[in-house]
Every structure is written in structure tokens, then in C-alpha cells.
Design a protein around this motif. Structure first.
Motif, mmCIF file in Angstrom:
data_model
loop_
_atom_site.group_PDB
_atom_site.id
_atom_site.type_symbol
_atom_site.label_atom_id
_atom_site.label_comp_id
_atom_site.label_asym_id
_atom_site.label_seq_id
_atom_site.Cartn_x
_atom_site.Cartn_y
_atom_site.Cartn_z
ATOM 1 N N SER A 1 83.225 -12.217 -35.039
ATOM 2 C CA SER A 1 82.367 -11.604 -35.206
ATOM 3 C C SER A 1 81.209 -13.147 -35.858
ATOM 4 N N ARG A 2 81.034 -13.914 -35.903
ATOM 5 C CA ARG A 2 80.789 -15.269 -35.472
ATOM 6 C C ARG A 2 80.085 -15.150 -34.419
ATOM 7 N N THR B 1 88.774 -27.858 -40.893
ATOM 8 C CA THR B 1 88.447 -26.485 -40.786
ATOM 9 C C THR B 1 88.855 -25.486 -39.624
ATOM 10 N N ARG C 1 74.819 -10.537 -35.531
ATOM 11 C CA ARG C 1 76.503 -10.744 -35.545
ATOM 12 C C ARG C 1 77.186 -9.593 -35.751
ATOM 13 N N ALA D 1 93.519 -11.723 -38.379
ATOM 14 C CA ALA D 1 92.430 -12.103 -38.402
ATOM 15 C C ALA D 1 91.580 -13.392 -38.721
ATOM 16 N N THR D 2 92.712 -14.160 -37.080
ATOM 17 C CA THR D 2 91.269 -15.740 -36.712
ATOM 18 C C THR D 2 90.968 -15.117 -35.992
ATOM 19 N N PHE E 1 91.214 -24.125 -36.767
ATOM 20 C CA PHE E 1 91.228 -22.361 -35.700
ATOM 21 C C PHE E 1 91.407 -22.990 -34.507
ATOM 22 N N PHE F 1 80.447 -7.202 -37.210
ATOM 23 C CA PHE F 1 80.738 -7.123 -38.755
ATOM 24 C C PHE F 1 81.851 -6.345 -38.567
ATOM 25 N N ALA G 1 89.829 -12.032 -35.423
ATOM 26 C CA ALA G 1 87.865 -10.794 -36.056
ATOM 27 C C ALA G 1 87.435 -11.867 -36.547
ATOM 28 N N ASN G 2 87.910 -13.184 -37.123
ATOM 29 C CA ASN G 2 86.855 -13.791 -37.869
ATOM 30 C C ASN G 2 85.896 -14.671 -37.043
ATOM 31 N N LEU G 3 86.443 -15.231 -36.184
ATOM 32 C CA LEU G 3 85.928 -15.829 -34.845
ATOM 33 C C LEU G 3 84.900 -15.004 -34.097
#
Length: 478
Positions: free
Chosen positions: A474-475, A451, A40, A467-468, A455, A42, A470-472
Motif C-alpha cells: 500500500s505504501r 521498524t 498510494r 499483513a506485512t 520488515f 489502500f 499488504a502494508n508495504l
């Protein structure tokens, strides 16, 4: 018809049971395949370390007070006869203005009586001086007469020695000379008495003048004047009111002689002093926050409290306001800001970048985080000033979170040329990157349906929110 319905029902039940069995087989088959685990990654903002000379600013809070205040008190008791037209709370008065006038009848009578006593004492003194002059003349005359009697006695003695004079004449001359000496002694005693009376008259005149001076002072005390130019406050007087001696009628405050008292820690105080312990005359700014802005003033450090109060830490400092005192009032709660001595070879970083143990997260090789200890020197609002051995340009995490720590791989987000965060509000995705994120969302069984739908809706747009993405990512780990 009944047999037909029965057969149809059994057929449907058999089809349902077959579907359930096949579903269990498919689930067991999918659960047996191990899933690929990815590291993962960040995302966080990073800032470079820039070293230089920084002048820290010390911020404290204090209260404004006046260094020149006068309590208006009645020195004598009496009835208030008149008040000045400007005798109002907050009114400005000039030096020498009569603010309160008490009924002067009794004081005037006492002054007149004292003046009469002075006149009597002066008359008594003049009479004593005349009596002394007469007594001095009597002494002179008595001494002359005594001298004549002595000469007569010597002449009789001379005649007696030649056998011409008689013993009776000689004895009479001796008695006359003795009487003359006695008269001189008597006149000297009268002269001494006259001198004593003159001293007594002088003392009486001095006492009468003192009484007159006291009476005039009491007469002047019936008028309360402004000793300096200022503003009135805390007034407590009305015309016709009866006041007692030493009763407070108000306050006179000089609005231009102001100072601010504020408290600093012992460490901060040590940075404001010279090597010999004396306070540096540093300039400072005074700010009073208001709804329409701030009232600014300037001042200079003047002194420090001589003792530390019981149960209070730090030092109490006083600063004289030199500019802008007219807009402030005693009792205002103000913010004090002053410049400390400059620090060389230091860096300023966000306060959120350092933890309670004075450590920062450094971006190392392979974009992995490493912890480094720094020396915290000052706190400046949302920033801190540090000193460290890290080389210039070293990037550190601008805002630490519980998810970040040593060894974690980071996707750094650096400030752009304008100084704003690099990620824009939306980003454009190439087909391969978009397909990879869509596949991840569709295959992630841990997501809820809402959710997943949100997405997928974001990924279907031409410009996808940053933001979307970066969030995805990072996962996903990419």
C-alpha cells in the motif's frame, strides 16, 4: 616525540574535516534529485450486494410481571393462631389451602349471639302469624254476628209495618245491629294491628339473618385461604402475632400467568399494527441471559398501553407468555425478539459499511471508489438492511475508515469460497516481488531502524505475513 604527536594530531583533524566536507557534498547532491511519487493504494474488504426477501427481527428489552396476583390481607384484627406448614417465601400452595388462621373466639361468640337472635326473631314471627290467624277469625265471627243483627232488625221492621211489633223492640234491634257493626270495625282494627306485627316480625327476622350472615363472614375471615394455586412471596406473619384489620401478610402469585412489558419506538409500533390500527398478534421469543446459558420462552403480543406516560416516548407493549413461563419469575429483565413483516428486494450488509449520511463506498471501474446513497431500513445487530438502486453483485467496502473516500484506488480483498477473508495468514513471494519490497524498505529513510529491521526480518522468511505484504504494497503503490 612532542613534535611527532603534534603532527599526528593535525593530520587526524585534517582527515576528519575532509570527511565532513565530503559528507555534506554527498547529502546536497542526493537532496537535489527529485524522488518519484507514486499513487498510494489502500487494501480493504469488499462484499457484493445480494438482494432478496429478508424478515427483520425487532429486539427490545422488558420486564416480566404476573397478571394474577393476590394480596393476603387480614380482613379482621386478631391474634394469629396457626400458620400453614407451606407458609414460606417461594412455597407452592394449592387452591383452597388455609394459609393463616386467626383466633376465632370473638367471631364465634358473635356468630352464636346472632344465631340466638335469629331464633328469637323466628319465634316472634310464628307468634305474629298465630295472632293474625286469630284476628282473621274474630273478623269473620263479628261479620256473622252483624249479619244476624241485621236480619233481626229487618224482621222487627216487617212486624212493625204489619202493626204487630212495638216501637221499643224495633229500636232495640236497631241498637243491636249498630253494635254489631261497631264490633266488626273493632275486629278489623285488631286484624290490621296483627298484620303490622307480622310485617315487623318478618323484618326483624331478616335483620337477624343479616346479622348472622355478617357474623359468619367474620368467622370465615379468621381463615385466610389461597384463592388459586400459586407461590407465596413477601410474607410478613408469625404465629402469635397480633395483626390489625387490612394488614398485609404476604402475596400470592400465579407463576404460570406471566406477561412481559417492553417499550418500542413509534416507528416500530407502526410496523406491528394492522391498517386499522389494531395490534397484530405476532409471536415473539423471550430470553433471559444467565451464567450457564439462556432461558427461552415463547409469547404472543396481546395489547398496547392505552396512554403514553408524560416524558416518555414510544409505545408500551404487553405480550402474554404462552410457553416456558415456569422458568421465569416476575421482575426478570428479559430480551424480547419478534419477527416483523418480510421486506422484499432488499440487501443485508455490515453496519460498518454505511456512514452517518447513509452512504456506501462502491468499487467502480479501475478499482476506484465511488460514493452511493442508500436507504437504511433496519438495523440488525452488526448488520443493516438497505434498499438501493445499485445492480445486484455490486461490490461495496465492508468496513469504512477515515482513509477511504471517493476517487481513492483500492486493492479489493474479496471473501473466499468458505466465506473468510481472502488474504491468508502468510503468502509466498516471487523473487522479483520480494526484491522490490526489500529495496523499498532499505531506501525508505522515514522508517526507524527498529521498524526497518522488523520488515526486513519478515521479508527474509519463505512465507511472509500477509499483513506485512499488504502494508508495504500500500505504501509502494503496487
Amino acid at each position: 616525540m612532542g613534535l611527532f604527536l603534534l603532527a599526528l594530531t593535525l593530520g587526524l583533524l585534517a582527515m576528519g574535516g575532509f570527511s565532513i566536507v565530503e559528507a555534506f557534498k554527498a547529502r546536497n547532491a542526493d537532496g537535489g534529485r527529485p524522488s518519484a511519487m507514486r499513487e498510494r493504494v489502500f487494501a480493504a474488504n469488499v462484499v457484493p450486494l445480494e438482494f432478496g426477501t429478508i424478515t427483520p427481527r425487532l429486539t427490545a428489552y422488558g420486564e416480566v410481571s404476573s397478571t394474577r396476583e393476590l394480596e393476603l390481607r387480614a380482613s379482621v384484627s386478631g391474634t394469629i393462631l396457626t400458620l400453614a406448614p407451606s407458609f414460606e417465601d417461594g412455597a407452592a400452595v394449592a387452591k383452597g389451602t388455609v394459609l393463616v388462621r386467626l383466633d376465632p373466639a370473638e367471631a364465634q361468640a358473635a356468630r352464636d349471639t346472632a344465631q340466638a337472635q335469629v331464633s328469637e326473631a323466628e319465634a316472634a314471627l310464628a307468634q305474629s302469624e298465630r295472632a293474625l290467624a286469630i284476628a282473621q277469625d274474630d273478623v269473620v265471627a263479628a261479620r256473622r254476628q252483624a249479619a244476624l243483627r241485621v236480619q233481626a232488625l229487618e224482621r222487627q221492621q216487617s212486624l212493625s209495618d204489619r202493626g204487630v211489633g212495638s216501637a221499643a223492640n224495633r229500636e232495640t234491634a236497631e241498637l243491636a245491629a249498630s253494635a254489631a257493626d261497631q264490633a266488626v270495625l273493632s275486629r278489623r282494627s285488631a286484624l290490621s294491628t296483627a298484620q303490622a306485627q307480622l310485617d315487623t316480625a318478618r323484618t326483624g327476622l331478616t335483620r337477624a339473618k343479616i346479622t348472622l350472615s355478617e357474623a359468619e363472614r367474620r368467622l370465615r375471615d379468621t381463615e385466610i385461604r389461597a384463592e388459586f394455586s400459586g407461590r407465596l412471596a413477601q410474607l410478613n406473619a408469625v404465629e402469635g402475632g397480633l395483626v390489625s384489620s387490612n394488614e398485609m401478610l404476604g402475596m400470592l402469585i400465579d407463576p404460570n400467568a406471566l406477561e412481559v412489558a417492553f417499550r418500542v419506538s413509534t416507528g416500530q409500533f407502526a410496523r406491528l399494527t394492522n391498517p386499522d390500527g389494531t395490534l397484530r398478534p405476532l409471536e415473539l421469543g423471550v430470553s433471559l441471559d444467565t451464567a450457564g446459558g439462556a432461558i427461552e420462552a415463547r409469547g404472543v403480543l396481546s395489547r398496547v398501553s392505552a396512554a403514553v406516560e408524560s416524558g416518555v416516548a414510544g409505545r408500551l407493549l404487553f405480550a402474554t407468555i404462552t410457553e416456558g413461563a415456569g422458568a421465569l419469575r416476575p421482575g426478570d429483565f428479559v430480551t424480547v425478539s419478534l419477527r416483523e413483516p418480510a421486506l422484499e428486494g432488499v440487501a443485508e450488509i455490515p453496519a460498518a459499511a454505511i456512514d452517518a449520511q447513509d452512504r456506501v463506498l462502491v468499487l467502480g471501474e479501475g478499482d476506484r471508489l465511488e460514493e452511493a446513497r442508500v436507504t437504511l431500513l433496519r438495523r440488525q445487530g452488526d448488520a443493516v438492511i438497505i434498499r438501493t438502486d445499485l445492480p445486484p453483485g455490486t461490490e461495496i467496502v465492508a468496513e469504512r475508515t477515515p482513509l477511504l473516500g471517493g476517487g481513492i484506488k483500492l486493492r479489493p480483498m474479496r471473501p473466499d469460497q468458505a466465506g473468510a477473508p481472502a488474504p491468508a495468514r502468510t503468502v509466498a513471494l516471487d523473487p522479483a516481488r520480494r526484491a522490490r519490497l526489500v529495496a523499498f524498505v532499505e531506501g525508505n529513510t522515514a522508517m526507524t531502524d527498529s521498524t526497518r529491521a522488523r520488515f526486513l526480518a519478515d521479508l527474509s522468511q519463505e512465507a511472509v505475513p500477509a499483513a506485512t505484504v499488504a502494508n508495504l504494497e500500500s505504501r509502494v503503490g503496487g
